[in-house]
Write a protein that holds these residues in place. Structure first.
Motif, mmCIF file in Angstrom:
data_model
loop_
_atom_site.group_PDB
_atom_site.id
_atom_site.type_symbol
_atom_site.label_atom_id
_atom_site.label_comp_id
_atom_site.label_asym_id
_atom_site.label_seq_id
_atom_site.Cartn_x
_atom_site.Cartn_y
_atom_site.Cartn_z
ATOM 1 N N SER A 1 0.825 -1.210 0.000
ATOM 2 C CA SER A 1 0.000 0.000 0.000
ATOM 3 C C SER A 1 0.852 1.250 0.000
ATOM 4 C CB SER A 1 -0.916 -0.012 1.229
ATOM 5 O OG SER A 1 -0.157 -0.103 2.424
ATOM 6 N N SER A 2 2.003 1.200 0.696
ATOM 7 C CA SER A 2 2.882 2.372 0.719
ATOM 8 C C SER A 2 3.451 2.663 -0.646
ATOM 9 C CB SER A 2 4.017 2.172 1.732
ATOM 10 O OG SER A 2 4.808 1.069 1.362
ATOM 11 N N GLN A 3 3.785 1.609 -1.397
ATOM 12 C CA GLN A 3 4.296 1.812 -2.749
ATOM 13 C C GLN A 3 3.220 2.383 -3.647
ATOM 14 O OE1 GLN A 3 5.639 -2.308 -2.931
ATOM 15 N NE2 GLN A 3 7.569 -1.547 -3.678
ATOM 16 N N LYS A 4 1.984 1.877 -3.508
ATOM 17 C CA LYS A 4 0.891 2.365 -4.343
ATOM 18 C C LYS A 4 0.656 3.847 -4.119
ATOM 19 C CE LYS A 4 -1.698 -1.965 -4.690
ATOM 20 N NZ LYS A 4 -2.947 -2.663 -4.297
ATOM 21 N N SER A 5 0.585 4.247 -2.838
ATOM 22 C CA SER A 5 0.319 5.647 -2.560
ATOM 23 C C SER A 5 1.447 6.537 -3.043
ATOM 24 C CB SER A 5 0.116 5.829 -1.047
ATOM 25 O OG SER A 5 1.282 5.451 -0.342
ATOM 26 N N SER A 6 2.665 6.024 -2.942
ATOM 27 C CA SER A 6 3.806 6.804 -3.411
ATOM 28 C C SER A 6 3.766 6.992 -4.908
ATOM 29 C CB SER A 6 5.107 6.112 -2.995
ATOM 30 O OG SER A 6 6.204 6.770 -3.545
ATOM 31 N N GLN A 7 3.427 5.942 -5.621
ATOM 32 C CA GLN A 7 3.414 6.024 -7.074
ATOM 33 C C GLN A 7 2.229 6.818 -7.590
ATOM 34 O OE1 GLN A 7 3.682 2.021 -8.462
ATOM 35 N NE2 GLN A 7 5.781 1.767 -7.767
ATOM 36 N N GLU A 8 1.096 6.791 -6.839
ATOM 37 C CA GLU A 8 -0.069 7.549 -7.280
ATOM 38 C C GLU A 8 0.196 9.041 -7.246
ATOM 39 O OE1 GLU A 8 -3.103 6.199 -4.723
ATOM 40 O OE2 GLU A 8 -3.432 4.291 -5.784
ATOM 41 N N SER A 9 1.139 9.481 -6.409
ATOM 42 C CA SER A 9 1.464 10.901 -6.321
ATOM 43 C C SER A 9 2.415 11.351 -7.406
ATOM 44 C CB SER A 9 2.066 11.205 -4.947
ATOM 45 O OG SER A 9 3.301 10.531 -4.787
ATOM 46 N N VAL A 10 2.952 10.414 -8.174
ATOM 47 C CA VAL A 10 3.882 10.741 -9.249
ATOM 48 C C VAL A 10 3.098 10.914 -10.542
ATOM 49 C CG1 VAL A 10 5.881 9.968 -10.551
ATOM 50 C CG2 VAL A 10 5.700 9.434 -8.125
ATOM 51 N N PRO A 11 3.271 12.025 -11.244
ATOM 52 C CA PRO A 11 2.536 12.217 -12.501
ATOM 53 C C PRO A 11 2.875 11.154 -13.530
ATOM 54 C CG PRO A 11 4.278 13.867 -12.234
ATOM 55 C CD PRO A 11 4.155 13.149 -10.934
ATOM 56 N N GLU A 12 1.907 10.844 -14.414
ATOM 57 C CA GLU A 12 2.106 9.799 -15.412
ATOM 58 C C GLU A 12 3.235 10.127 -16.370
ATOM 59 O OE1 GLU A 12 -1.479 8.941 -17.420
ATOM 60 O OE2 GLU A 12 -2.540 8.208 -15.647
ATOM 61 N N SER A 13 3.494 11.429 -16.564
ATOM 62 C CA SER A 13 4.542 11.837 -17.497
ATOM 63 C C SER A 13 5.939 11.749 -16.892
ATOM 64 C CB SER A 13 4.290 13.275 -17.972
ATOM 65 O OG SER A 13 4.270 14.164 -16.855
ATOM 66 N N ALA A 14 6.031 11.397 -15.613
ATOM 67 C CA ALA A 14 7.330 11.338 -14.948
ATOM 68 C C ALA A 14 8.187 10.241 -15.559
ATOM 69 C CB ALA A 14 7.148 11.099 -13.456
ATOM 70 N N GLY A 15 9.472 10.485 -15.597
ATOM 71 C CA GLY A 15 10.405 9.502 -16.125
ATOM 72 C C GLY A 15 11.202 8.863 -15.011
ATOM 73 N N ILE A 16 12.186 8.063 -15.399
ATOM 74 C CA ILE A 16 12.971 7.346 -14.397
ATOM 75 C C ILE A 16 13.888 8.278 -13.608
ATOM 76 C CG2 ILE A 16 12.898 5.178 -15.665
ATOM 77 C CD1 ILE A 16 15.699 5.775 -16.698
ATOM 78 N N PHE A 17 14.037 9.531 -14.066
ATOM 79 C CA PHE A 17 14.863 10.492 -13.326
ATOM 80 C C PHE A 17 14.011 11.481 -12.542
ATOM 81 C CE2 PHE A 17 17.653 9.103 -16.814
ATOM 82 C CZ PHE A 17 18.719 8.640 -16.064
ATOM 83 N N HIS A 18 12.713 11.200 -12.409
ATOM 84 C CA HIS A 18 11.869 11.978 -11.503
ATOM 85 C C HIS A 18 12.420 11.840 -10.090
ATOM 86 C CE1 HIS A 18 8.299 12.856 -9.003
ATOM 87 N NE2 HIS A 18 7.939 13.648 -9.996
ATOM 88 N N ARG A 19 12.200 12.861 -9.267
ATOM 89 C CA ARG A 19 12.798 12.844 -7.923
ATOM 90 C C ARG A 19 12.391 11.620 -7.112
ATOM 91 N NH1 ARG A 19 8.886 16.843 -7.831
ATOM 92 N NH2 ARG A 19 7.152 16.518 -6.357
ATOM 93 N N SER A 20 11.238 11.029 -7.428
ATOM 94 C CA SER A 20 10.806 9.839 -6.688
ATOM 95 C C SER A 20 11.641 8.609 -7.028
ATOM 96 C CB SER A 20 9.332 9.548 -6.988
ATOM 97 O OG SER A 20 8.516 10.627 -6.590
#
Length: 511
Positions: free
Chosen positions: A24-43
């Motif tokens: 669940s923690s991974q899901k919530s973390s990823q849901e906050s990342v925009p779909e256009s984010a790439g592998i070098f997004h801060r997350s």
């Protein structure tokens, strides 16, 4: 750590996106990342840099050791163990792949990744401080265990951390992390060996591996085993994930479970090591060598689709061609710098450029076949690629026997790299085309095992041949024997390549 190809990422991302299962923690973390984010997004930035750095260092070490081993062999008087220094890590790497895959499915990838890095570093330390060739080979065996496990653990980390849409991008980054060391690694290793000593080619990497691992640490928190973890993991080599559901493999046989698969991998690895050492037994060496090959093939048979060892048309021949191509290419490649140093008095720095030329050709041919797409039929690409590898090995053999200029063998190896770049991605694509959803994991694992064991058996065989001819009147005889053996393997690859034709979907699971 085996080489990867940009197209290998496609098979991994396809499997990992089928049944995503995350905490669940991974899901919530990823849901906050925009779909256009790439592998070098801060997350994802730190884990991207750390994972790519680990791949980069493993790739650099693999190519660097090939460059400096002639110097090491000469200084430690270890010509009889030269091939084992390469074949051993490939063999123990299969054990690492299987162990890390099962461990990751049960407990998550954190502990396997830490253990893999620890084993890799320990192997580097043993090899870098070795005063004799047997000790150095021992370090290489430990290094191989860590390298094989590292590959699998990283794949599972990627499956857990990144959303499926980013999997192709991170695997493309892994491929780039292999290409760059191919360009600079051999030359840099030669310089380090000449200026500071070959020991620092091993020891220097130790100080870089730990910081690379620490970069990934923030993203490793919470990556523990979950009930659906196996489904989320890609078909990493040796992973048991997906195999529980894949009760029917390509030949209709049930694949071995985790412990049985680990035992079979260990048996195959021991057979490869025994083959390397058979030349040391006077009188009975030939019998022991034949027995070791037989044991290795029997051990690996349940890990492959039925009919692989008999070149059955379709998927079995795809898997077999991959192993034969790896055997011919890598069996000859590790002796080219050795030939240039011993016969042509090349400095290690320039002898390593042979590997750089082959690596550039590999990357270029891989890109070209990707652009051609369906305009280049899969079977034709495989046939052309296997023929180019065979031609390059034959050129190395003729150069050795007839004392032709070294430039002939070097130019030939560019052809070999081009051949591998042309056929490797297509063999990966064909493995998927000949798999069902339930057998993708098993078949992808089989392809990786064929890769590693094919190269390991070839290197073990070339070591036996090299030692057998070492007492010949001419120094060229040992190298000629090596290239003759790998040429025979190349002929087998060419002969099997026409049988990789894609079969109708209705009979894929029965091939």
């Amino acid at each position: 750590m085996p080489r990867t190809d940009p197209h290998d990422g496609q098979k991994l991302s396809r499997k990992s996106s089928q049944k995503p299962s995350r905490t669940s923690s991974q899901k919530s973390s990823q849901e906050s990342v925009p779909e256009s984010a790439g592998i070098f997004h801060r997350s994802y930035l730190l884990v991207t840099l750390g994972a790519c750095a680990l791949v980069f260092l493993a790739a650099f070490e693999s190519l660097a050791v090939t460059t400096i081993m002639p110097l090491v062999s000469r200084e430690l008087d270890g010509a009889s163990l030269y091939a084992l220094a390469f074949a051993g890590p490939l063999a123990t790497g299969v054990i690492g792949m299987v162990a890390a895959g099962s461990w990751s499915d049960r407990k998550g990838p954190v502990a396997p990744l830490l253990a893999a890095v620890g084993m890799f570093v320990l192997g580097l330390l043993i090899a870098g401080t070795a005063g004799t060739m047997p000790v150095l080979v021992s370090g290489r065996l430990v290094q191989g265990l860590g390298g094989g496990a590292l590959t699998v653990a990283l794949y599972v980390v990627i499956a857990r951390v990144y959303p499926p849409v980013l999997h192709p991008k991170i695997f493309a980054a892994f491929s780039a992390a292999w290409v760059i060391p191919s360009l600079v690694g051999p030359f840099a290793a030669g310089v380090v060996a000449q200026v500071a000593g070959w020991q620092w080619v091993f020891l220097g990497v130790v100080g870089l591996v730990v910081p690379a691992l620490l970069l990934t640490a923030p993203s490793l928190r919470g990556l523990h085993g979950t009930p659906g973890a196996a489904a989320a993991a890609p078909p990493a080599p040796g992973s048991a994930g997906g195999e529980a559901a894949a009760v029917e493999t390509a030949g209709g046989a049930r694949p071995p479970g985790g412990p049985a698969k680990l035992a079979l991998a260990a048996l195959a690895a021991l057979a490869v090591l025994g083959l390397n050492l058979s030349a040391e037994v006077p009188g009975a060496g030939g019998v022991l060598a034949a027995a070791a090959v037989a044991v290795a093939l029997l051990a690996v048979r349940p890990l492959m689709p039925r009919g692989t060892l008999t070149a059955r048309r379709g998927l079995p021949s795809v898997i077999l061609t991959r192993g034969l191509a790896s055997a011919a290419f890598f069996g000859a490649e590790v002796y080219l710098p050795y030939l240039l140093v011993e016969r042509y008095a090349f400095a290690p720095t320039f002898a390593g450029l042979t590997l750089t030329g082959g690596a550039i050709a590999w990357a270029a041919a891989s890109a070209i076949q990707g652009r051609l797409g369906t305009r280049l039929e899969h079977r034709r690409a495989v046939r052309i690629g296997s023929a180019l590898v065979l031609g390059a090995v034959v050129l190395a053999f003729v150069t050795t026997v007839l004392a032709w200029p070294a430039a002939v063998a070097i130019a030939g190896w560019i052809l070999a790299g081009g051949g591998m770049g042309l056929m490797y991605p297509r063999l990966s694509v064909m493995t998927l085309a000949l798999s069902t959803r339930d057998t993708e994991g098993f078949n992808s694992s089989a392809m990786s095992i064929s890769d590693s064991l094919g190269g390991a058996l070839a290197l073990a065989g070339t070591g036996v041949v090299f030692a057998a001819f070492s007492t010949a009147t001419t120094a060229a005889a040992s190298f000629a024997g090596v290239f003759a053996l790998t040429a025979v393997i190349g002929v087998a690859a060419v002969a099997v390549s026409p049988r990789v034709a894609v079969v109708p979907a209705a009979v894929r699971t029965r091939e």
